[in-house]
Design an enzyme around this catalytic site. Structure first.
Site, PDB file in Angstrom:
ATOM      1  N   THR A  40     -19.633  26.546  36.361  1.00 10.47           N
ATOM      2  CA  THR A  40     -19.404  26.169  34.907  1.00 10.47           C
ATOM      3  C   THR A  40     -19.207  27.057  33.882  1.00 10.47           C
ATOM      4  O   THR A  40     -18.183  26.967  33.348  1.00 10.47           O
ATOM      5  CB  THR A  40     -20.642  25.012  34.623  1.00 10.47           C
ATOM      6  OG1 THR A  40     -20.690  23.987  35.478  1.00 10.47           O
ATOM      7  CG2 THR A  40     -19.922  24.454  32.914  1.00 10.47           C
ATOM      8  N   HIS A  43     -15.582  28.615  34.785  1.00 10.33           N
ATOM      9  CA  HIS A  43     -14.677  27.593  34.208  1.00 10.33           C
ATOM     10  C   HIS A  43     -14.596  28.043  32.512  1.00 10.33           C
ATOM     11  O   HIS A  43     -13.317  28.053  32.073  1.00 10.33           O
ATOM     12  CB  HIS A  43     -15.094  26.104  34.292  1.00 10.33           C
ATOM     13  CG  HIS A  43     -14.921  25.442  35.517  1.00 10.33           C
ATOM     14  ND1 HIS A  43     -13.619  25.416  36.388  1.00 10.33           N
ATOM     15  CD2 HIS A  43     -15.892  25.292  36.425  1.00 10.33           C
ATOM     16  CE1 HIS A  43     -13.768  24.932  37.504  1.00 10.33           C
ATOM     17  NE2 HIS A  43     -15.054  24.826  37.660  1.00 10.33           N
TER      18      HIS A  43
END
EC number: 1.1.1.103
Length: 341
Positions: A40, A43
């Protein structure tokens, strides 16, 4: 305090001087020792479509950590200064139907540490005491710092009974590799993991997978024959979010098989529903960790001999955070830890 923040709506992450968070009546103030970089966080670093729609700026990011309690709110019970803790990064509302029924991980009003609110890539973090988990003395800081992704692996792997079953895992990222280790530890027969990243497939072999298959060079159907399996896989754990991997899984599942999905596929992924319907497959979506059953299982698995140390491949000082992110993005790593001490 020193912190890593998403300052601007563009690729990158920046070291900043952020205000020390204030402690509410029901909160813990945690001095961070170690953090780990999650997919995450990558990202967010790359500022992809998901991040652009989800992440406010500026904000301190990060949600995989271990630290020490240094202060607490006046209503907190069950913790003391000096306790070593990690914590559940999903902050839940407490009043929706699922929360009130004890299915807290299914709260429809969840906010995420380092996603929707200030995160753990900082010298100090404040979270509700409800979300903190005390780390047993015989579990290292390094392992405690990856309890969040380990929890994803445990939640996914233990969704179904694995004892004596043949398990296919698609996606050999750190979570998929840890799921393979869990499956073997609890008594699965054959655990086959597939990917195209040879570095991570080799990590999976070190972690106990029966076979780590590079599907660019080898067919799952051939591996099934080699292992003497005549009816396909009983359990599928989809960790990749790659449509071709998921459809290959469906093709190789036994009738009545069960599939747990943690990987997030494209919204327009085509699925051969004939495979699902006529095989009578069960598909279960997985999000986060069960609160807090997964956390107790994580500690118990490590205390019963599960060795996750090979998945931690790189450690950097927080001042070298850029090297840590570069390594994580390269795909030539397992878990990457940033040290705050």
């Amino acid at each position: 305090m020193k912190a890593l923040s998403k300052l601007k709506a563009e690729p990158g992450i920046w070291m900043t001087d952020a205000p020390k968070p204030e402690v509410g009546h029901n909160d813990l103030l945690i001095k961070i020792r170690k953090t780990a970089i999650c997919g995450t966080d990558v990202h967010i670093y790359k500022w992809d479509e998901w991040a652009q729609k989800t992440i406010p700026t500026p904000m301190v990011v990060g949600h995989e950590y271990v630290g020490e309690v240094v202060d607490m709110g006046q209503e907190v019970r069950g913790f003391k200064v000096g306790d070593r803790v990690s914590g559940e990064g999903h902050i839940t509302c407490g009043h929706c139907r699922n929360c009130r029924a004890g299915r807290v991980h299914l709260c429809r009003n969840t906010t995420g540490v380092g996603v929707n609110r200030e995160g753990a890539f900082a010298e100090y973090l404040v979270i509700p005491a409800f979300n903190a988990f005390k780390i047993p003395d015989n579990i290292s800081d390094e392992l405690a710092s990856i309890f969040d992704p380990f929890g994803n692996a445990v939640h996914t792997a233990l969704s179904f009974d694995l004892v004596g079953e043949d398990v296919l895992i698609t996606g050999a990222g750190p979570i998929g590799i840890m799921a393979a280790a869990v499956a073997k530890h609890v008594g699965a027969r054959h655990v086959v993991i597939s990917d195209v990243n040879e570095y991570r497939l080799e990590l999976a072999r070190k972690m106990g997978a029966t076979r780590a298959v590079n599907v660019a060079n080898e067919k799952l159907e051939d591996v099934i024959k080699e292992l003497g399996m005549t009816e396909g896989f009983d359990i599928g754990l989809e960790m990749s979010g790659v449509p071709s991997a998921f459809n290959s899984m469906l093709n190789n599942m036994n009738h009545g098989g069960k599939v747990a999905m943690l990987g997030i596929p494209p919204s327009d992924m085509a699925v051969d529903w004939n495979q699902v319907i006529f095989k009578g497959l069960v598909i279960k979506g997985i999000y986060g960790r069960e609160m807090f059953e997964t956390w107790y299982k994580m500690a118990s698995l490590i205390q019963s001999g599960l060795d996750l140390n090979p998945i931690i491949t790189h450690q950097y000082s927080i001042d070298d955070f850029q090297a840590g992110f570069d390594m994580m993005i390269s795909g030539q790593s397992g878990k990457v830890i940033l040290n705050w001490d």
